[in-house]
Design a protein around this motif. Sequence first.
Motif, short mmCIF file in Angstrom:
data_model
loop_
_atom_site.label_atom_id
_atom_site.label_comp_id
_atom_site.label_asym_id
_atom_site.label_seq_id
_atom_site.Cartn_x
_atom_site.Cartn_y
_atom_site.Cartn_z
N SER A 1 45.51 39.85 49.54
CA SER A 1 45.35 41.16 48.91
C SER A 1 45.09 41.02 47.42
N ALA A 2 45.78 40.07 46.77
CA ALA A 2 45.55 39.84 45.35
C ALA A 2 44.14 39.35 45.08
N LEU A 3 43.64 38.48 45.96
CA LEU A 3 42.28 37.94 45.78
C LEU A 3 41.23 39.03 45.96
N VAL A 4 41.39 39.87 46.99
CA VAL A 4 40.43 40.95 47.21
C VAL A 4 40.51 41.97 46.09
N ALA A 5 41.72 42.28 45.64
CA ALA A 5 41.88 43.23 44.54
C ALA A 5 41.22 42.71 43.27
N TYR A 6 41.32 41.41 43.04
CA TYR A 6 40.66 40.80 41.89
C TYR A 6 39.15 40.99 41.95
N GLY A 7 38.59 40.83 43.14
CA GLY A 7 37.15 41.02 43.29
C GLY A 7 36.72 42.46 43.05
N LEU B 1 45.02 45.64 37.97
CA LEU B 1 44.04 44.74 37.37
C LEU B 1 43.00 45.48 36.54
N ARG B 2 42.70 46.71 36.91
CA ARG B 2 41.71 47.48 36.16
C ARG B 2 42.21 47.81 34.76
N PHE C 1 40.66 39.12 28.02
CA PHE C 1 41.31 37.98 28.65
C PHE C 1 40.28 37.08 29.31
N GLU C 2 39.39 37.67 30.08
CA GLU C 2 38.39 36.89 30.79
C GLU C 2 37.38 36.28 29.82
N GLU C 3 36.93 37.07 28.87
CA GLU C 3 35.91 36.58 27.95
C GLU C 3 36.43 35.39 27.14
N SER C 4 37.68 35.46 26.72
CA SER C 4 38.27 34.35 25.96
C SER C 4 38.38 33.11 26.84
N ILE D 1 40.67 31.48 36.04
CA ILE D 1 41.06 32.75 35.43
C ILE D 1 42.00 33.52 36.35
N PHE D 2 41.69 33.51 37.65
CA PHE D 2 42.52 34.23 38.62
C PHE D 2 43.90 33.60 38.76
N THR D 3 43.95 32.27 38.90
CA THR D 3 45.23 31.60 39.16
C THR D 3 46.10 31.45 37.92
N ARG D 4 45.47 31.28 36.75
CA ARG D 4 46.24 30.98 35.54
C ARG D 4 46.48 32.18 34.64
N ILE D 5 45.67 33.22 34.81
CA ILE D 5 45.81 34.39 33.93
C ILE D 5 46.29 35.61 34.71
N PHE D 6 45.55 35.97 35.75
CA PHE D 6 45.85 37.22 36.44
C PHE D 6 47.06 37.13 37.36
N LEU D 7 47.20 36.05 38.11
CA LEU D 7 48.36 35.94 38.99
C LEU D 7 49.69 36.01 38.24
N PRO D 8 49.85 35.30 37.11
CA PRO D 8 51.10 35.46 36.35
C PRO D 8 51.32 36.89 35.85
#
Length: 274
Positions: free
Chosen positions: A87-93, A159-160, A166-169, A180-187
């Motif tokens: 669910s986290a992966l699909v939500a990220y997309g 996530l929105r 965050f992503e651009e940096s 980006i997903f595993t190290r920034i958004f998941l935490p």
Amino acid sequence: METKIKKTGVYVILILLAVVFLFPLIWALLTAVRNPAELGQYPIRFIPSEFHLENFKEAWNAQPFTRYLINSLAVTVLAVIGMTLSSALVAYGFARFDFKGKGFFFILMLSTMMIPWDVLVIPLYMEYNAFHWLDTLKPLIVPAWFGGAFYIFLMRQFLRGIPRDFEESAIIDGANYRQIFTRIFLPLMKPQLALSAIMYMIVVWNDYLGPLVYISDSDKFTLPIGLSLFKGAYTTDYTSIMAITVLMTLPTMIAFFLGQKQILNSNVSAGIKG
């Protein structure tokens, strides 16, 4: 003075509501430790005359609940992990990428929440039969690894709200989207992940219809199915039912308090950083 009176009144109301909501659990616990002969007494005694703690052991040994517990733990752990991560992966997309038909697919996904399980049970049974999954734990585990509409929506909304900076940096520093997903958004999603895991754990742990429909082998039964075995055609062992019910409630309560602690710590940390 008036503020103190209002605050006292609020606390009194909250305590009364807590007693009301906790009463079924208290009654189940008192029923589990009382002599079965007292269940038919009138008037009903709220406090048992004697406490029989051996009722828990007798109820547990009446059926192979150790096997049922292992099955329930396997199903719950694997299904919760699959549901939360997918669910986290699909939500990220949905939240961080733009692609053709994004709005349509998101609405289509949300529309699946309106389809009752009763409509899907026969097609799912035929599908699992074709896969030779009946009488296994796969029908209870594998679908969770494809995400859930409600949990995807919950995480997408969070996530929105995260700035694109965050992503651009991270991209400037050479990170790819997986990093980006595993190290920034998941935490950052720890509170939402904890909430989703708790909510889905309660659903899976207490699921009765799924194992009842897809499993007929007694070695694959889960705890809710084992609990129903105390109910016969003519008699019902309420003492054993309540004993196992109390034991089944403990993991849910522990997960709830641990999740609340995680959410509180995450919010406190976010507040300090902010």
